[in-house]
Design a protein around this motif. Sequence first.
Motif, PDB file in Angstrom:
ATOM      1  N   THR A 290      -9.241  17.911 -26.970  1.00  0.00           N
ATOM      2  CA  THR A 290      -8.870  17.159 -28.155  1.00  0.00           C
ATOM      3  C   THR A 290      -9.055  18.008 -29.403  1.00  0.00           C
ATOM      4  N   ALA A 291      -8.196  17.745 -30.398  1.00  0.00           N
ATOM      5  CA  ALA A 291      -8.292  18.475 -31.669  1.00  0.00           C
ATOM      6  C   ALA A 291      -7.805  17.567 -32.782  1.00  0.00           C
ATOM      7  N   LYS A 292      -7.820  18.084 -33.979  1.00  0.00           N
ATOM      8  CA  LYS A 292      -7.356  17.353 -35.171  1.00  0.00           C
ATOM      9  C   LYS A 292      -7.974  15.966 -35.252  1.00  0.00           C
ATOM     10  N   ASN A 293      -7.100  14.949 -35.401  1.00  0.00           N
ATOM     11  CA  ASN A 293      -7.639  13.597 -35.537  1.00  0.00           C
ATOM     12  C   ASN A 293      -7.478  12.775 -34.271  1.00  0.00           C
ATOM     13  N   GLN A 294      -7.303  13.478 -33.172  1.00  0.00           N
ATOM     14  CA  GLN A 294      -7.049  12.782 -31.917  1.00  0.00           C
ATOM     15  C   GLN A 294      -8.191  11.856 -31.484  1.00  0.00           C
ATOM     16  N   VAL A 295      -7.824  10.794 -30.830  1.00  0.00           N
ATOM     17  CA  VAL A 295      -8.823   9.917 -30.224  1.00  0.00           C
ATOM     18  C   VAL A 295      -8.480   9.780 -28.745  1.00  0.00           C
ATOM     19  N   VAL A 296      -9.368  10.206 -27.887  1.00  0.00           N
ATOM     20  CA  VAL A 296      -9.109  10.114 -26.452  1.00  0.00           C
ATOM     21  C   VAL A 296     -10.252   9.341 -25.804  1.00  0.00           C
ATOM     22  N   ASP A 297      -9.903   8.357 -25.032  1.00  0.00           N
ATOM     23  CA  ASP A 297     -10.915   7.489 -24.431  1.00  0.00           C
ATOM     24  C   ASP A 297     -10.600   7.299 -22.950  1.00  0.00           C
ATOM     25  N   ASN A 298     -11.449   7.814 -22.102  1.00  0.00           N
ATOM     26  CA  ASN A 298     -11.246   7.666 -20.664  1.00  0.00           C
ATOM     27  C   ASN A 298     -12.203   6.622 -20.104  1.00  0.00           C
ATOM     28  N   HIS A 299     -11.649   5.570 -19.566  1.00  0.00           N
ATOM     29  CA  HIS A 299     -12.466   4.546 -18.908  1.00  0.00           C
ATOM     30  C   HIS A 299     -12.166   4.585 -17.420  1.00  0.00           C
ATOM     31  N   THR A 300     -13.166   4.812 -16.609  1.00  0.00           N
ATOM     32  CA  THR A 300     -12.896   4.797 -15.179  1.00  0.00           C
ATOM     33  C   THR A 300     -13.843   3.824 -14.493  1.00  0.00           C
ATOM     34  N   VAL A 301     -13.337   3.170 -13.481  1.00  0.00           N
ATOM     35  CA  VAL A 301     -14.170   2.289 -12.667  1.00  0.00           C
ATOM     36  C   VAL A 301     -13.940   2.654 -11.209  1.00  0.00           C
ATOM     37  N   VAL A 302     -15.003   2.934 -10.493  1.00  0.00           N
ATOM     38  CA  VAL A 302     -14.892   3.163  -9.057  1.00  0.00           C
ATOM     39  C   VAL A 302     -15.606   1.986  -8.398  1.00  0.00           C
ATOM     40  N   ASP A 303     -14.863   1.196  -7.673  1.00  0.00           N
ATOM     41  CA  ASP A 303     -15.391  -0.046  -7.133  1.00  0.00           C
ATOM     42  C   ASP A 303     -15.579   0.076  -5.615  1.00  0.00           C
ATOM     43  N   HIS A 304     -16.805   0.317  -5.204  1.00  0.00           N
ATOM     44  CA  HIS A 304     -17.096   0.436  -3.776  1.00  0.00           C
ATOM     45  C   HIS A 304     -17.327  -0.953  -3.202  1.00  0.00           C
ATOM     46  N   ARG A 305     -16.417  -1.407  -2.347  1.00  0.00           N
ATOM     47  CA  ARG A 305     -16.568  -2.761  -1.814  1.00  0.00           C
ATOM     48  C   ARG A 305     -17.057  -2.793  -0.377  1.00  0.00           C
TER      49      ARG A 305
END
Lengths: 433, 482
Positions: A290-305
């Motif tokens: 990421t650079a400048k005014n970037q906004v990066v948002d990584n949401h991960t869910v690993v659901d072990h059932r």
Amino acid sequence: METVIKTSTIKDKLIFEFETSKLFLFGNTQLRDQAMESFYKQGIPTRKHEAYKYIRVDLMLKGEFDFSTNKNCSDAQIEPLKFLKDAYVVVIENGIFVEGLSNLQNLPEGLTICSLVDAEKSNSPVFEKHYAQYADVKTDPFIALNTAMTKDGVFIHIAKNAIIEKPIHIIHISTAFKNTIIHPRNLIVIDENAQAKIIESFETMDSTAKIFSNALTEIVVDKHAIVDHYKIQDEKELGYLVNTTQVIQQKQSVFSTHTFTLSGSLVRNNLTVVLDDEHIESHLNGLYLTAKNQVVDNHTVVDHRKPNCNSNELYKGIIDGKSIATFNGKIFVREDAQKTNAFQSNKNILLSEAGTINTKPQLEIYADDVKCSHGSTTGKLDEAKIFYLRARGIGIINAKKLLMHAFASEVVNTIKIEALREYVEEKISKTFE
Amino acid sequence: MNEVIEEKISTEYKYGFVTDIDADNAPKGLNEDIIRFISAKKNEPKWMLVYRLEAFRHWLTMDEPDWAHVSYQKPDFQDIIYYSAPKPKKVLKSLDEVDPELLKTFQKLGISILEQERLSGVESRVAMDVIVDSVSVKTTFKETLAEKGIIFCSFGEAIQEHPELVKKYMSSVVPYTDNFYAALNSAVFTDGSFCYIPKGVRCPMELSTYFRIEAAGTGQFERTLIIADEDSYVSYLEGCTAPMRDENQLHAAVVELVAHKNAQIKYSTVQNWYPGDKEGKGGIFNFVTKRGICIEENSKISWTQVETGSAITWKYPSVILKGDNSIGEFYSVAITNNYQQADTGTKMIHIGKNTKSTIISKGISAGFSNNSYRGLVRIAKGAENARNFSQCDSLLMGDKCGAHTFPYIEIKNNTAVVEHEATTSKIGEDQLFYCKQRGIDNEKAIGLIVNGYCKDVLSQLPMEFAVEAQKLLEVSLEGSVG
């Protein structure tokens, strides 16, 4: 108070657009109505929504937006984006599947690729069984919005035992000239014993308008299937992307996903992998520069059932300029899921003084016989390493580049398609210039 | 000025309030009159009442938070008695005058005041500010401390005798606007401890408070304020026990620590309140706001906690590292068994340059319990060369319990180095086997392994607590494995 009024305006506009265009949208009206109702309840998330705390989608959605989906792209414009020479290419322009721009000649046996609208029309039983079954509208407003308002996308089906050698490349291209909101949606079903490599790339044409893409992909990985999934997000300054990927895995399947965020003003990835049976393997890799005014948002869910599954997650980021990067990873181990091995690692390098990194690696575990761990580190480039290189006659700029390449390579090397790896490496080199 | 205060006090006085001033207990419920009653009972100055009323008015505008990973029947704030005092008999001069009933209870808890006093000739000793039913009955060792200029007294006394210090520091770390329970506490707190260590003084003994909840249906709202002036050092112990009760009891305390230049505060807690019975009935609700501020350079605040009790724990001892080179530490062991729920952790806010923080958290869940670590590490823009290391481990015993980790890491400075790691696992079969093979039975073996697992934290406790805490771990896990 003002923001409240404005966000409700975009919400109202979306609802109005939905009501007026409802008749022209394909598929199940009941499903769409329910989704819209759910979106109505949830609204556009603001800072007060825990899951969207670090990314102000509501601010981005201020102002005028259009919902039309014109086709402006020419063959010549799309050609350079087909960076894999030997692949089946699907082009989705402003959320609509465009057959004319795609390369879908000589599809091998067992591979079906068509638009979502056509899949619905043809009453494909596979489509009917899986469409909108996994991404739950109640869990996220953007899933709800996409389910309610999507116009098209691609449907890919790989039949039982089919092994597709060539990669399938889905190009999402935004070309609007007015500020536009689009909702592309894909459904990818890989049947028992089948294998495939799928690449999704997100691009924008040079334009002057903001494009907000609320893209959603559902991937069904059936028993014993092996799937490699890649996302290359390179939407430049006017690209705003909320990208939801919902994966469901069946018994003894292997699924790997790789997310590369190279540019884009705002990128939000919601990646959920559900391990719904035993002996499943999942790999989640990510790299964000990421650079400048970037906004990066990584949401991960690993659901072990279920018991006896393995998951492995590696996300790395290099943050420059005034950009804000967020990593929020959750490992969820349910009561039944004994003998789970789940690992998660998030590493960040903060290059600039003005950059921000937020990380929230979470474990939520309800089974006792498990091995789970997460780790997170943030720091700057190692001074000692820079010194080592400089002492050997490498200039400071090159030394830094070298170290950044080394840092990124851990993720880049997980790419199994050589042409793609070269492409990504080249892109990364350009970013470091 | 007086007019303004007068106006504040008199507005919103809706109900004619006639109280028998000799009454020991306030009637159930909460309104401005109850607050006036508490304030009058404690003979407080007007500024204190104004503060309470402001906090109460703010509290009315707030909603009870529900983001923690716990579920419970929300307390009915109108069904709580906010003030109950044991009848003041006479001024106590020696321990012989203490109510024998009271002494008996202490003996049951294993803490003998008599013993404490007998030990008073010994150099390392523990001074106790005994809190029973919200009012400080007896403060020991006060004179010894006074020689050094150390003020260690009940909060009520501090308001009377050292108003300038209370005025200056109270609410400076945890303002009443901070959160729902802090606001409630600010409005209705009945007593607590106050401690001031003057410049250059090293407190010669561990200061200690035993909290205890006695009368049924009484919520306890204590307030603790510790100020360590320049170059001073203090170690403070807080231990809690409560008798069996078949009714949820609310406990919302506020603890504020202020460390000046080169000062050090070490705050240790062993919390063993009634956790409810095996079916999860009853137990204490423990909603505490604890925060310290390293306000000037080279100061250090260290939190150590062993949490074994309470039905619900909701507690995040935090440190604001404002001064350059200041250090924050957090060592925690949290054990949950049966139907207990704990959501605990810390916040380390790095503001000053070269600030350091360490977080070691060990969670153990057994039975049907849920144990969460929730923590925040924030590196502000100006916090050059800030350093944080966090480690959160969880141990699971049984397949019906849960262990969760929710760390928040927010970094706005590129010279910061922040590391976080967490693991979740169960007790190794091979470790158990090894112990059993050597003739150590299952329960003992588990105690042994758990104590080893928590060693990093337990070793931070002062001697007086370390032994007790180890026993506590074993007792808490009794019957959880079988």
